[in-house]
Scaffold this active site. Sequence first.
Site, PDB file in Angstrom:
ATOM      1  N   ARG A  76     -30.756  17.566   6.098  1.00 10.32           N
ATOM      2  CA  ARG A  76     -29.779  18.471   5.482  1.00 10.32           C
ATOM      3  C   ARG A  76     -30.279  19.904   5.431  1.00 10.32           C
ATOM      4  O   ARG A  76     -29.507  20.824   5.250  1.00 10.32           O
ATOM      5  CB  ARG A  76     -29.468  17.999   4.050  1.00 10.32           C
ATOM      6  CG  ARG A  76     -28.263  17.082   3.984  1.00 10.32           C
ATOM      7  CD  ARG A  76     -27.963  16.686   2.580  1.00 10.32           C
ATOM      8  NE  ARG A  76     -29.137  16.129   1.929  1.00 10.32           N
ATOM      9  CZ  ARG A  76     -29.184  15.794   0.646  1.00 10.32           C
ATOM     10  NH1 ARG A  76     -28.133  15.991  -0.128  1.00 10.32           N
ATOM     11  NH2 ARG A  76     -30.281  15.272   0.115  1.00 10.32           N
ATOM     12  N   ARG A  77     -31.611  20.073   5.546  1.00  8.23           N
ATOM     13  CA  ARG A  77     -32.165  21.421   5.390  1.00  8.23           C
ATOM     14  C   ARG A  77     -32.246  22.118   6.747  1.00  8.23           C
ATOM     15  O   ARG A  77     -33.177  21.890   7.521  1.00  8.23           O
ATOM     16  CB  ARG A  77     -33.534  21.328   4.700  1.00  8.23           C
ATOM     17  CG  ARG A  77     -33.382  20.838   3.267  1.00  8.23           C
ATOM     18  CD  ARG A  77     -34.689  20.771   2.543  1.00  8.23           C
ATOM     19  NE  ARG A  77     -35.417  19.548   2.795  1.00  8.23           N
ATOM     20  CZ  ARG A  77     -36.565  19.216   2.194  1.00  8.23           C
ATOM     21  NH1 ARG A  77     -37.095  20.021   1.302  1.00  8.23           N
ATOM     22  NH2 ARG A  77     -37.170  18.089   2.459  1.00  8.23           N
TER      23      ARG A  77
ATOM     24  N   THR B  90     -36.892  16.157   7.946  1.00 11.86           N
ATOM     25  CA  THR B  90     -37.361  17.478   7.502  1.00 11.86           C
ATOM     26  C   THR B  90     -38.551  17.413   6.547  1.00 11.86           C
ATOM     27  O   THR B  90     -39.069  18.448   6.143  1.00 11.86           O
ATOM     28  CB  THR B  90     -36.207  18.259   6.817  1.00 11.86           C
ATOM     29  OG1 THR B  90     -35.605  17.420   5.834  1.00 11.86           O
ATOM     30  CG2 THR B  90     -35.183  18.713   7.836  1.00 11.86           C
TER      31      THR B  90
ATOM     32  N   ASP C 211     -24.860  15.362   5.962  1.00 10.70           N
ATOM     33  CA  ASP C 211     -25.155  14.702   4.699  1.00 10.70           C
ATOM     34  C   ASP C 211     -24.853  13.219   4.893  1.00 10.70           C
ATOM     35  O   ASP C 211     -23.689  12.831   5.047  1.00 10.70           O
ATOM     36  CB  ASP C 211     -24.266  15.307   3.593  1.00 10.70           C
ATOM     37  CG  ASP C 211     -24.473  14.613   2.261  1.00 10.70           C
ATOM     38  OD1 ASP C 211     -25.256  13.640   2.197  1.00 10.70           O
ATOM     39  OD2 ASP C 211     -23.841  15.052   1.283  1.00 10.70           O
TER      40      ASP C 211
ATOM     41  N   LYS D 235     -34.098  -0.576  -2.615  1.00 11.81           N
ATOM     42  CA  LYS D 235     -35.042  -0.945  -1.564  1.00 11.81           C
ATOM     43  C   LYS D 235     -34.973  -2.433  -1.240  1.00 11.81           C
ATOM     44  O   LYS D 235     -35.186  -2.847  -0.116  1.00 11.81           O
ATOM     45  CB  LYS D 235     -36.464  -0.495  -1.951  1.00 11.81           C
ATOM     46  CG  LYS D 235     -36.616   1.024  -1.929  1.00 11.81           C
ATOM     47  CD  LYS D 235     -36.315   1.594  -0.528  1.00 11.81           C
ATOM     48  CE  LYS D 235     -36.565   3.073  -0.378  1.00 11.81           C
ATOM     49  NZ  LYS D 235     -36.363   3.549   1.002  1.00 11.81           N
TER      50      LYS D 235
ATOM     51  N   THR E   7     -46.403  12.312  -0.553  1.00  8.89           N
ATOM     52  CA  THR E   7     -45.431  13.219   0.079  1.00  8.89           C
ATOM     53  C   THR E   7     -44.688  13.908  -1.062  1.00  8.89           C
ATOM     54  O   THR E   7     -45.118  13.854  -2.215  1.00  8.89           O
ATOM     55  CB  THR E   7     -44.401  12.434   0.916  1.00  8.89           C
ATOM     56  OG1 THR E   7     -43.740  11.509   0.036  1.00  8.89           O
ATOM     57  CG2 THR E   7     -45.043  11.672   2.062  1.00  8.89           C
TER      58      THR E   7
ATOM     59  N   VAL F   2     -47.446   6.688  -0.888  1.00 11.33           N
ATOM     60  CA  VAL F   2     -47.658   7.677   0.178  1.00 11.33           C
ATOM     61  C   VAL F   2     -47.542   9.055  -0.456  1.00 11.33           C
ATOM     62  O   VAL F   2     -46.531   9.352  -1.109  1.00 11.33           O
ATOM     63  CB  VAL F   2     -46.585   7.546   1.288  1.00 11.33           C
ATOM     64  CG1 VAL F   2     -46.914   8.493   2.445  1.00 11.33           C
ATOM     65  CG2 VAL F   2     -46.460   6.116   1.775  1.00 11.33           C
TER      66      VAL F   2
ATOM     67  N   PRO G 231     -43.794   0.801   2.853  1.00  6.95           N
ATOM     68  CA  PRO G 231     -44.994   1.517   2.416  1.00  6.95           C
ATOM     69  C   PRO G 231     -45.194   1.436   0.902  1.00  6.95           C
ATOM     70  O   PRO G 231     -44.229   1.375   0.134  1.00  6.95           O
ATOM     71  CB  PRO G 231     -44.719   2.975   2.815  1.00  6.95           C
ATOM     72  CG  PRO G 231     -43.435   2.966   3.606  1.00  6.95           C
ATOM     73  CD  PRO G 231     -42.703   1.727   3.202  1.00  6.95           C
TER      74      PRO G 231
ATOM     75  N   TYR H 238     -34.045   2.092  -8.266  1.00  8.09           N
ATOM     76  CA  TYR H 238     -34.744   2.389  -7.003  1.00  8.09           C
ATOM     77  C   TYR H 238     -35.172   1.088  -6.322  1.00  8.09           C
ATOM     78  O   TYR H 238     -34.944   0.891  -5.126  1.00  8.09           O
ATOM     79  CB  TYR H 238     -35.963   3.290  -7.267  1.00  8.09           C
ATOM     80  CG  TYR H 238     -36.751   3.564  -6.019  1.00  8.09           C
ATOM     81  CD1 TYR H 238     -36.224   4.365  -5.018  1.00  8.09           C
ATOM     82  CD2 TYR H 238     -38.012   2.992  -5.826  1.00  8.09           C
ATOM     83  CE1 TYR H 238     -36.936   4.594  -3.843  1.00  8.09           C
ATOM     84  CE2 TYR H 238     -38.727   3.221  -4.658  1.00  8.09           C
ATOM     85  CZ  TYR H 238     -38.188   4.023  -3.670  1.00  8.09           C
ATOM     86  OH  TYR H 238     -38.883   4.249  -2.513  1.00  8.09           O
TER      87      TYR H 238
END
Length: 250
Positions: free
Chosen positions: A33-34, A10, A57, A154, A185, A183, A180, A150
Amino acid sequence: MKIVLVTGATSGIGKATARRLANENCRLIICGRRTEILKSLVQELSQQTEVYPLNFDMMDYDQVSAAIDSLPREWKAIDILINNAGNAYGLESLVEGERADWDRMINSNVKGLLYVSRCVIPGMKERKSGHVINISSVAALQTYPNGVVYCATKKAVKTISEGMRLELTEFGIKVSDLAPGAVETEFSEVRFKGDKKRAAKVYTGYKALTAEDIADALSYVVNTPAHVTIAEMTIYPSAQSSPTQIYRKS
Ligand code: 8X3
């Protein structure tokens, strides 16, 4: 026509990838989820190809399993799984970080990826063919302060990619890991919990990668001949030389 399942379709890289692959002889299962965004994406992409939305979910194994089980027969033989969904929450030291943020990162980036893989890969093994593509990050290559959890999630994705390749090669399943760098976003806006100004700063003074750049790379990874596997791919914007070093002109 290949059936491709994309998680996190999404927004960002997932959405750009769905758009790109819709034009490349793929049928798409788009997950997110959206529901409203999923619906409008189905409308848009249906002009190009067949699209099937799956709303669940990924942090809840029962939901993941029920969603994958619910696929109609003509959608069950998934050829390519793109484990894209994942996020960063917060940029704080370990002692200052919020536990809820850790839980969300570990639950989505690691457990969610494992749950979806656990539900999709058995079919690939039975059919003795498939391709799993995990989106890790340059954060897996070098840990940076205030992003330790985080980075750890990863690194876990990288380890899972490696393990999958070791376990699945004999079943004719390719495994690719794409890492990546910066980016542009919703990534930073999510990380900074809606602070648009702070998020925008991450991408100023240089040309960051776009979601379409990553979709372009994914298209290459997806379309290699049967005997070729792109095992790992790292993509930086030209101005970036490590997860923490970006050459900014202003
Ligand atoms: C996103 C890239 O450098 O913010 O995974 O960790 S970075």
